[in-house]
Design a protein around this motif. Structure first.
Motif, short mmCIF file in Angstrom:
data_model
loop_
_atom_site.label_atom_id
_atom_site.label_comp_id
_atom_site.label_asym_id
_atom_site.label_seq_id
_atom_site.Cartn_x
_atom_site.Cartn_y
_atom_site.Cartn_z
N LEU A 352 0.82 -1.20 0.00
CA LEU A 352 0.00 0.00 0.00
C LEU A 352 0.86 1.25 0.00
N THR A 353 1.79 1.33 0.94
CA THR A 353 2.59 2.54 1.07
C THR A 353 3.52 2.75 -0.12
N GLU A 354 4.04 1.66 -0.68
CA GLU A 354 4.91 1.78 -1.85
C GLU A 354 4.14 2.33 -3.04
N GLN A 355 2.88 1.87 -3.20
CA GLN A 355 2.07 2.35 -4.31
C GLN A 355 1.71 3.82 -4.13
N ILE A 356 1.39 4.24 -2.90
CA ILE A 356 1.07 5.64 -2.62
C ILE A 356 2.28 6.52 -2.89
N GLU A 357 3.45 6.09 -2.42
CA GLU A 357 4.67 6.86 -2.66
C GLU A 357 4.95 7.01 -4.15
N LYS A 358 4.83 5.92 -4.90
CA LYS A 358 5.10 5.95 -6.34
C LYS A 358 4.13 6.86 -7.06
N THR A 359 2.83 6.79 -6.69
CA THR A 359 1.81 7.59 -7.36
C THR A 359 2.02 9.08 -7.13
N LEU A 360 2.28 9.47 -5.88
CA LEU A 360 2.45 10.89 -5.56
C LEU A 360 3.80 11.43 -6.01
#
Length: 437
Positions: A352-360
């Protein structure tokens, strides 16, 4: 032991109503309802001090113009205090400015770049190395820089206590140049401008990227952007010459993309465009529609149970707004405030956190380009993250010395023999420091 967290000295763009300015400046001069309407034009920093700083030093061929002839008649000193224990303190802190009637060769200026200070800058908890970025766009540099570009002299990298690394990247075309400045062991209790070795040309069409890496492993809830020491920032204060009208070049997450990244598709009573307008104006949410009764009850109960204060109107960069926005879609989050939803997300899940970091980080960015009078130099734009080839070696961190390590002379022109000797001395000192580390 001082409660002073940081100070910024701003230029105020000239205004015709001298009487109003003088009346305010000669009185208490504090932020309040009687402040001049043109207070918003005090937007260009000329000096910044933070914990651990020993002051700002200009090269011998660069000065910052003062007074009416330089187009500036008023200055505003902004002092931020960190007094969480609520001690009674009588403070007389300030900035001492040295000036001379003998003009130097070049007029200098300070440019602020990085992430716009707002609650749209979010750092999840329980993260060892979470990265965020702010962009100074190519469109801004094309519009505001002279044909020959400008010369970057020094950089102050600024964030708060959870930051561990900060770097100022320089992109030209599709290639990253050596980092302009970099802190790989950032400590918010030691903040000092760093001289850029041999300076750096910032040209039309170049872009700058300020990247911050945070360690939030000790936090149980997300950290939002803001001026409080409990919040976070990611900024570069860049001293350059010759002086231009450019004062701010930064970005933040677009509102729609930000909320959708956290799974929210729609809020009760407000569109994403309306929310964006709130963030881009005063951040006030006094005209929000009434929340559902169930959510009001939940908010009250949460406040009583956790001691978390309700959102209140004020200059909080939208943090209070996050507590007041109520989710409508998707149904599984309905009638929750966005802040409650953010606090309840499964942050221990790395996917979850990796995807949020990558998206933002790699996704869309809302870019801003502001002049000294706080007007737009380039219209606000939403654009994708730049596509470029990253540098493979960290040349800046390997070759540059810091004020903390060695006192460098504030000069830019010396004889050939003196330059050679000074260069060897700096390299020698840096080598000793690297070995010692």
């Amino acid at each position: 032991m001082s409660p002073v967290h940081h100070m910024v000295l701003y230029e105020c763009a000239d205004d015709d109503d001298k009487h109003l300015w003088n009346g305010w400046a000669e009185g208490d001069g504090y932020f309040g309802p009687n402040k001049p309407s043109a207070w918003a034009t005090c937007a260009t920093p000329i000096a910044a001090w933070a914990i651990g700083s020993q002051g700002e030093f200009l090269p011998e061929n660069v000065g910052i113009p003062l007074g009416a002839k330089g187009g500036v008649s008023y200055y505003m000193l902004e002092v931020h205090y960190d007094n969480q224990a609520l001690h009674n303190v009588l403070d007389s802190s300030g900035i001492r400015v040295h000036y001379t009637p003998t003009l130097r060769e070049h007029d200098g200026a300070l440019l602020v770049s990085g992430i716009g200070v707002s609650a749209l800058h979010a750092i999840p908890p329980k993260q060892k190395q979470y990265r965020t970025v702010g962009i100074c766009s190519t469109e801004c540099s094309k519009e505001m820089l002279p044909e020959e570009g400008v010369n970057i002299v020094s950089v102050l990298l600024h964030a708060h206590s959870t930051a561990r690394k900060i770097s100022l990247k320089h992109i030209r075309g599709t290639q990253e140049l050596p980092r302009i400045s970099e802190e790989n062991f950032y400590d918010s209790h030691y903040q000092q401008s760093r001289i850029v070795p041999r300076g750096r040309k910032f040209m039309k069409g170049d872009s700058l990227i300020t990247e911050c890496t945070y360690d939030s492993t000790s936090k149980d809830k997300p950290i939002l952007g803001g001026y409080s020491a409990k919040q976070e920032m990611c900024l570069s204060f860049i001293l350059y010459y010759p002086r231009t009208e450019l004062a701010g070049c930064y970005s933040m997450a677009p509102v729609k993309e930000f909320f959708e990244t956290f799974g929210v598709k729609e809020f009760y009573g407000l569109t994403f465009d309306q929310i964006e307008n709130i963030f881009l104006s005063s951040g006030s949410f006094e005209n929000l529609p009434p929340m559902p009764l169930t959510e009001l009850e939940v908010q009250k109960q949460m406040s009583n149970d956790t001691g978390e204060e309700q959102g209140v109107q004020g200059d909080d960069q939208g943090v209070g707004l996050m507590k007041e926005l109520v989710i409508w879609e998707p149904p599984e989050f309905r009638n929750k405030s966005f802040m409650a939803h953010l606090n309840e997300m499964p942050w221990a899940e790395p996917l979850l956190t990796e995807q949020i970091e990558k998206t933002l980080y790699k996704g869309m960015h809302m870019t801003f380009c502001k002049k000294r009078d706080d007007s737009w130099a380039v219209p606000m734009q939403i654009q994708s993250y730049p596509n470029y080839t990253e540098v493979m070696s960290n040349e800046t961190a390997e070759k540059s010395c810091h004020y903390k390590s060695v006192r460098l002379p504030s000069v830019t022109k010396t004889s050939g023999s003196t330059t050679s000797l000074a260069s060897w001395l700096v390299v020698a000192i840096c080598t000793v420091l690297v070995v010692a580390r």
